[in-house]
Design a protein around this motif. Structure first.
Motif, mmCIF file in Angstrom:
data_model
loop_
_atom_site.group_PDB
_atom_site.id
_atom_site.type_symbol
_atom_site.label_atom_id
_atom_site.label_comp_id
_atom_site.label_asym_id
_atom_site.label_seq_id
_atom_site.Cartn_x
_atom_site.Cartn_y
_atom_site.Cartn_z
ATOM 1 N N LEU A 112 0.822 -1.204 0.000
ATOM 2 C CA LEU A 112 0.000 0.000 0.000
ATOM 3 C C LEU A 112 0.862 1.263 0.000
ATOM 4 C CD1 LEU A 112 -2.720 -1.234 2.484
ATOM 5 C CD2 LEU A 112 -3.047 -0.781 0.041
ATOM 6 N N ARG A 113 1.966 1.231 0.742
ATOM 7 C CA ARG A 113 2.869 2.385 0.749
ATOM 8 C C ARG A 113 3.327 2.726 -0.668
ATOM 9 N NH1 ARG A 113 8.189 3.904 0.572
ATOM 10 N NH2 ARG A 113 8.919 1.792 0.112
ATOM 11 N N LEU A 114 3.751 1.713 -1.385
ATOM 12 C CA LEU A 114 4.252 1.927 -2.743
ATOM 13 C C LEU A 114 3.141 2.393 -3.684
ATOM 14 C CD1 LEU A 114 6.589 -1.177 -3.003
ATOM 15 C CD2 LEU A 114 7.301 1.219 -2.822
ATOM 16 N N ALA A 115 1.951 1.837 -3.523
ATOM 17 C CA ALA A 115 0.830 2.207 -4.385
ATOM 18 C C ALA A 115 0.381 3.641 -4.138
ATOM 19 C CB ALA A 115 -0.332 1.249 -4.170
ATOM 20 N N TRP A 116 0.342 4.038 -2.876
ATOM 21 C CA TRP A 116 -0.158 5.362 -2.524
ATOM 22 C C TRP A 116 0.871 6.466 -2.728
ATOM 23 C CZ3 TRP A 116 -2.460 3.419 2.757
ATOM 24 C CH2 TRP A 116 -3.631 2.681 2.495
ATOM 25 N N PHE A 117 2.133 6.146 -2.585
ATOM 26 C CA PHE A 117 3.200 7.147 -2.571
ATOM 27 C C PHE A 117 3.155 8.058 -3.805
ATOM 28 C CE2 PHE A 117 7.599 8.517 -3.346
ATOM 29 C CZ PHE A 117 7.904 9.082 -2.127
ATOM 30 N N ALA A 118 2.906 7.458 -4.963
ATOM 31 C CA ALA A 118 2.915 8.228 -6.210
ATOM 32 C C ALA A 118 1.512 8.480 -6.753
ATOM 33 C CB ALA A 118 3.758 7.507 -7.253
ATOM 34 N N ASP A 119 0.493 8.311 -5.921
ATOM 35 C CA ASP A 119 -0.879 8.479 -6.383
ATOM 36 C C ASP A 119 -1.150 9.942 -6.764
ATOM 37 O OD1 ASP A 119 -3.575 6.661 -6.156
ATOM 38 O OD2 ASP A 119 -4.020 8.800 -5.929
ATOM 39 N N PRO A 120 -1.901 10.168 -7.840
ATOM 40 C CA PRO A 120 -2.193 11.545 -8.249
ATOM 41 C C PRO A 120 -3.092 12.314 -7.276
ATOM 42 C CG PRO A 120 -3.391 9.970 -9.628
ATOM 43 C CD PRO A 120 -2.415 9.179 -8.828
ATOM 44 N N ASP A 121 -3.837 11.598 -6.445
ATOM 45 C CA ASP A 121 -4.655 12.252 -5.427
ATOM 46 C C ASP A 121 -3.736 12.638 -4.263
ATOM 47 O OD1 ASP A 121 -6.240 12.850 -3.181
ATOM 48 O OD2 ASP A 121 -7.821 11.473 -3.799
ATOM 49 N N PRO A 122 -3.572 13.929 -3.971
ATOM 50 C CA PRO A 122 -2.619 14.334 -2.929
ATOM 51 C C PRO A 122 -2.955 13.815 -1.533
ATOM 52 C CG PRO A 122 -3.938 16.211 -3.652
ATOM 53 C CD PRO A 122 -4.202 15.097 -4.619
ATOM 54 N N VAL A 123 -4.240 13.599 -1.256
ATOM 55 C CA VAL A 123 -4.604 13.056 0.059
ATOM 56 C C VAL A 123 -4.167 11.595 0.167
ATOM 57 C CG1 VAL A 123 -6.509 12.541 1.622
ATOM 58 C CG2 VAL A 123 -6.518 14.673 0.329
ATOM 59 N N VAL A 124 -4.368 10.835 -0.890
ATOM 60 C CA VAL A 124 -3.892 9.448 -0.918
ATOM 61 C C VAL A 124 -2.369 9.420 -0.859
ATOM 62 C CG1 VAL A 124 -3.825 7.314 -2.261
ATOM 63 C CG2 VAL A 124 -5.935 8.655 -2.166
ATOM 64 N N ALA A 125 -1.737 10.282 -1.638
ATOM 65 C CA ALA A 125 -0.273 10.335 -1.636
ATOM 66 C C ALA A 125 0.271 10.677 -0.252
ATOM 67 C CB ALA A 125 0.217 11.353 -2.664
ATOM 68 N N SER A 126 -0.449 11.499 0.489
ATOM 69 C CA SER A 126 0.015 11.858 1.835
ATOM 70 C C SER A 126 0.081 10.630 2.745
ATOM 71 C CB SER A 126 -0.886 12.934 2.449
ATOM 72 O OG SER A 126 -2.147 12.422 2.845
ATOM 73 N N ALA A 127 -0.807 9.656 2.514
ATOM 74 C CA ALA A 127 -0.748 8.409 3.280
ATOM 75 C C ALA A 127 0.500 7.622 2.905
ATOM 76 C CB ALA A 127 -2.002 7.574 3.016
ATOM 77 N N GLY A 128 0.847 7.606 1.605
ATOM 78 C CA GLY A 128 2.071 6.946 1.179
ATOM 79 C C GLY A 128 3.301 7.575 1.798
ATOM 80 N N TRP A 129 3.294 8.889 1.879
ATOM 81 C CA TRP A 129 4.425 9.583 2.512
ATOM 82 C C TRP A 129 4.468 9.314 4.020
ATOM 83 C CZ3 TRP A 129 8.640 12.183 0.820
ATOM 84 C CH2 TRP A 129 8.722 12.445 -0.554
ATOM 85 N N ALA A 130 3.302 9.238 4.658
ATOM 86 C CA ALA A 130 3.272 8.935 6.100
ATOM 87 C C ALA A 130 3.860 7.553 6.375
ATOM 88 C CB ALA A 130 1.839 9.019 6.622
ATOM 89 N N LEU A 131 3.522 6.584 5.541
ATOM 90 C CA LEU A 131 4.070 5.231 5.705
ATOM 91 C C LEU A 131 5.564 5.215 5.396
ATOM 92 C CD1 LEU A 131 1.184 3.164 4.069
ATOM 93 C CD2 LEU A 131 1.667 3.435 6.519
ATOM 94 N N THR A 132 5.992 6.035 4.451
ATOM 95 C CA THR A 132 7.412 6.138 4.141
ATOM 96 C C THR A 132 8.171 6.744 5.315
ATOM 97 O OG1 THR A 132 6.954 6.345 1.777
ATOM 98 C CG2 THR A 132 9.095 7.124 2.540
#
Length: 222
Positions: A112-132
């Motif tokens: 999920l971290r990898l999937a969300w990290f580069a997501d075009p939705d900034p709110v979803v991407a913020s979750a990827g960055w939080a997991l990172t």
């Protein structure tokens, strides 16, 4: 659990709703008025109930979803479910609790971290960055910290608020936990000036990355 039980829980949450708390929360984008200590007390009484948790989540009510997170079993969700839940979590508190209390404890967290990290939705991407950021602190092996700093340097200044906050947290964590990258992390923070003027209460650490890094390094004696 049947609908009557869900109705009873929602009635209890409605009785706990305080207009003053709601007014404060609404300033931060959270549409509920339940004291979180009281909410946790309800969760403690209910204990872990995965089915009730799913039904409460389905109500789309913020207080019910926060309670749902607390009584869920994190490892019971598959990646597809969590992805859908995250994309449906538009209030900050639900989003944060879902990431911190469920996703981080789920076996699909790296996927999920990898999937969300580069997501075009900034709110979803913020979750990827939080997991990172969590990995930066706890499991940095395999992460390209230089590449992360490159992305932060290029994108953080103009990122939407919640994504910017998550990237800034990652920047600070890299500076705090990884001395070899500390000087560059501080330099990026000083040049971009993100959150430099953020109002910080007395006895709290500023989220401005150079200040945050310096204070945490001082505390750790590192």
């Amino acid at each position: 659990m049947n609908e009557t039980t869900v109705a009873e829980v929602r009635a209890e949450l409605a009785a706990l709703d305080d207009p003053k708390i709601r007014a404060v929360n609404e300033k931060h984008g959270d549409d509920h008025g339940v004291n979180l200590t009281a909410l946790r007390a309800v969760a403690k009484r209910l204990k872990i109930q995965p089915e009730l948790a799913r039904e409460l989540w389905a109500t789309e009510d913020t207080a019910a979803r926060l309670l749902s997170i607390l009584i869920s079993r994190p490892k019971a969700f598959d990646a597809t479910e969590l992805d859908a839940m995250l994309r449906d979590s538009r209030t900050p508190k639900v989003h944060d609790w879902l990431v911190n209390y469920v996703v981080k404890k789920n076996p699909h967290v790296e996927q999920l971290r990898l999937a969300w990290f580069a997501d075009p939705d900034p709110v979803v991407a913020s979750a990827g960055w939080a997991l990172t950021t969590d990995r930066v602190a706890k499991k940095p092996d395999g992460l390209d910290l230089t590449a992360l700093l490159d992305l932060i340097e290029a994108q953080m200044k103009d990122a939407p608020d919640r994504l910017q906050w998550a990237m800034n947290h990652c920047l600070a964590q890299i500076g705090i936990e990884h001395p070899d990258h500390r000087t560059r992390a501080i330099d990026i923070g000083e040049r971009l000036k993100v959150l430099e003027d953020y109002p910080t209460p007395p006895n709290c650490t500023s989220p401005f990355a150079p200040t945050w890094i310096a204070e945490m390094v001082r505390r750790k004696g590192a």
